[in-house]
Design an enzyme around this catalytic site. Structure first.
Site, PDB file in Angstrom:
ATOM      1  N   GLU A   1       0.691  -1.229   0.027  1.00  0.00           N
ATOM      2  CA  GLU A   1      -0.031  -0.076  -0.105  1.00  0.00           C
ATOM      3  C   GLU A   1       0.974   1.123  -0.038  1.00  0.00           C
ATOM      4  O   GLU A   1       1.849   1.282   0.621  1.00  0.00           O
ATOM      5  CB  GLU A   1      -0.796   0.019   1.295  1.00  0.00           C
ATOM      6  CG  GLU A   1      -1.755   1.112   1.338  1.00  0.00           C
ATOM      7  CD  GLU A   1      -2.469   1.363   2.917  1.00  0.00           C
ATOM      8  OE1 GLU A   1      -3.598   1.954   2.699  1.00  0.00           O
ATOM      9  OE2 GLU A   1      -1.901   0.655   3.820  1.00  0.00           O
TER      10      GLU A   1
ATOM     11  N   LYS B   1      -9.629   2.500  -2.325  1.00  0.00           N
ATOM     12  CA  LYS B   1      -9.912   1.861  -0.934  1.00  0.00           C
ATOM     13  C   LYS B   1     -11.181   2.221  -0.367  1.00  0.00           C
ATOM     14  O   LYS B   1     -11.523   3.342  -0.214  1.00  0.00           O
ATOM     15  CB  LYS B   1      -8.531   2.365   0.277  1.00  0.00           C
ATOM     16  CG  LYS B   1      -8.740   1.654   1.450  1.00  0.00           C
ATOM     17  CD  LYS B   1      -7.565   2.197   2.069  1.00  0.00           C
ATOM     18  CE  LYS B   1      -7.373   1.479   3.475  1.00  0.00           C
ATOM     19  NZ  LYS B   1      -6.259   1.953   4.224  1.00  0.00           N
TER      20      LYS B   1
ATOM     21  N   CYS C   1      -5.260  -2.907   2.756  1.00  0.00           N
ATOM     22  CA  CYS C   1      -5.211  -2.650   4.124  1.00  0.00           C
ATOM     23  C   CYS C   1      -6.220  -3.209   4.920  1.00  0.00           C
ATOM     24  O   CYS C   1      -6.850  -4.104   5.343  1.00  0.00           O
ATOM     25  CB  CYS C   1      -4.319  -1.407   4.332  1.00  0.00           C
ATOM     26  SG  CYS C   1      -3.541  -1.581   6.056  1.00  0.00           S
TER      27      CYS C   1
END
Length: 260
Positions: free
Chosen positions: A44, A110, A144
């Site tokens: 990331e 995300k 994540c």
């Protein structure tokens, strides 16, 4: 179509907020990949570390890092994926690119911004999941904090590989280890998580633990995973489908819809 997918993933100590240095770092590591590879996975925010300094660091979508990923993909004849800080339409995104060997790409923003670090105050959350079709494989790449939300990863499309790119700190690495394995088992899918090492500019320490699991939760990577390394693995579709056919767990999954 390929029955096997050769994958390399790189766990590195990122240089804080230094895009050029990190691109150089990963160029060197990618050059070291020894065998023919179908997919290269980076962490990331692999050019900056997990920074909230988006105003300074953000690139346009077709910026230097996407261009670099396209160059690497063409050079290695491999897909390349990882996330980058992007500015678009007066918003900032933690955006994952999946770049194909010919330079074309897909993107995913995300979905779950990390409120504990106030990521939600800087970055706009995505609203759409991405399923990539590549060499006969269906791949779901996530980022994540998405790992903590199993509904978002639920395997309703019969994908074959689930990927998480991350900056996941050492103090909560037990959750990382546990949840990666759980996502593989519950979704009857290969699951790969790629994290970073070192200390960032905000003082957070990362000890990696990047790993790959098969659909029954068997780890496919070495146990010593706290330092910088590049893992090269091969995953097999026939084995995956044979296990699914035998156990049929996905056929018993609940149906639901998401209210976004």
């Amino acid at each position: 179509m390929s029955e096997k997918l050769n994958i390399a993933f790189i766990q590195a100590n990122l240089k804080w907020e230094d895009s050029e240095a990190n691109r150089s770092l990963f160029s060197g590591e990618i050059d070291k990949i020894s065998k023919e590879t179908d997919l290269i996975i980076l962490p990331e925010m692999f050019t900056t570390g997990f920074s909230m300094n988006a105003e300074k660091l953000a690139e346009p979508t077709r910026g230097a890092t996407l261009e670099w990923m396209q160059q690497q993909a063409k050079k290695k004849k491999s897909a390349v994926t990882g996330s980058v800080i992007i500015s678009e339409n007066d918003n900032y995104y933690n955006r994952l690119f999946f770049v194909f060997p010919d330079g074309n790409y897909k993107l995913y923003d995300k979905r779950h911004t990390f409120t504990l670090a106030k990521e939600d105050e800087t970055y706009t959350a995505g609203r759409q999941r991405l399923i990539v079709e590549y060499k006969g494989w269906k791949i779901c790449p996530l980022i994540c904090y998405d790992l903590r939300f199993p509904v978002w990863a639920r395997n309703t499309e019969d994908y074959d590989l689930l990927i998480y790119v991350a900056n996941w700190p050492k103090k909560r690495v037990n959750a990382w280890d546990t949840l990666l394995k759980a996502r593989a088992i519950e979704n009857m899918s290969y699951c790969i998580g790629v994290n970073r090492t070192g200390e960032d500019g905000d003082g957070y320490v990362y000890n990696g633990h990047s790993a790959a699991y098969d659909c029954l939760g068997k780890e496919l990577t070495p146990l010593d995973r706290s330092e910088e390394f590049t893992a090269e693995i091969s995953i097999d579709k026939a084995s995956l489908y044979e296990t699914r056919k035998k156990l049929k767990f996905l056929q018993d999954r609940d149906t639901f819809s998401l209210d976004l």
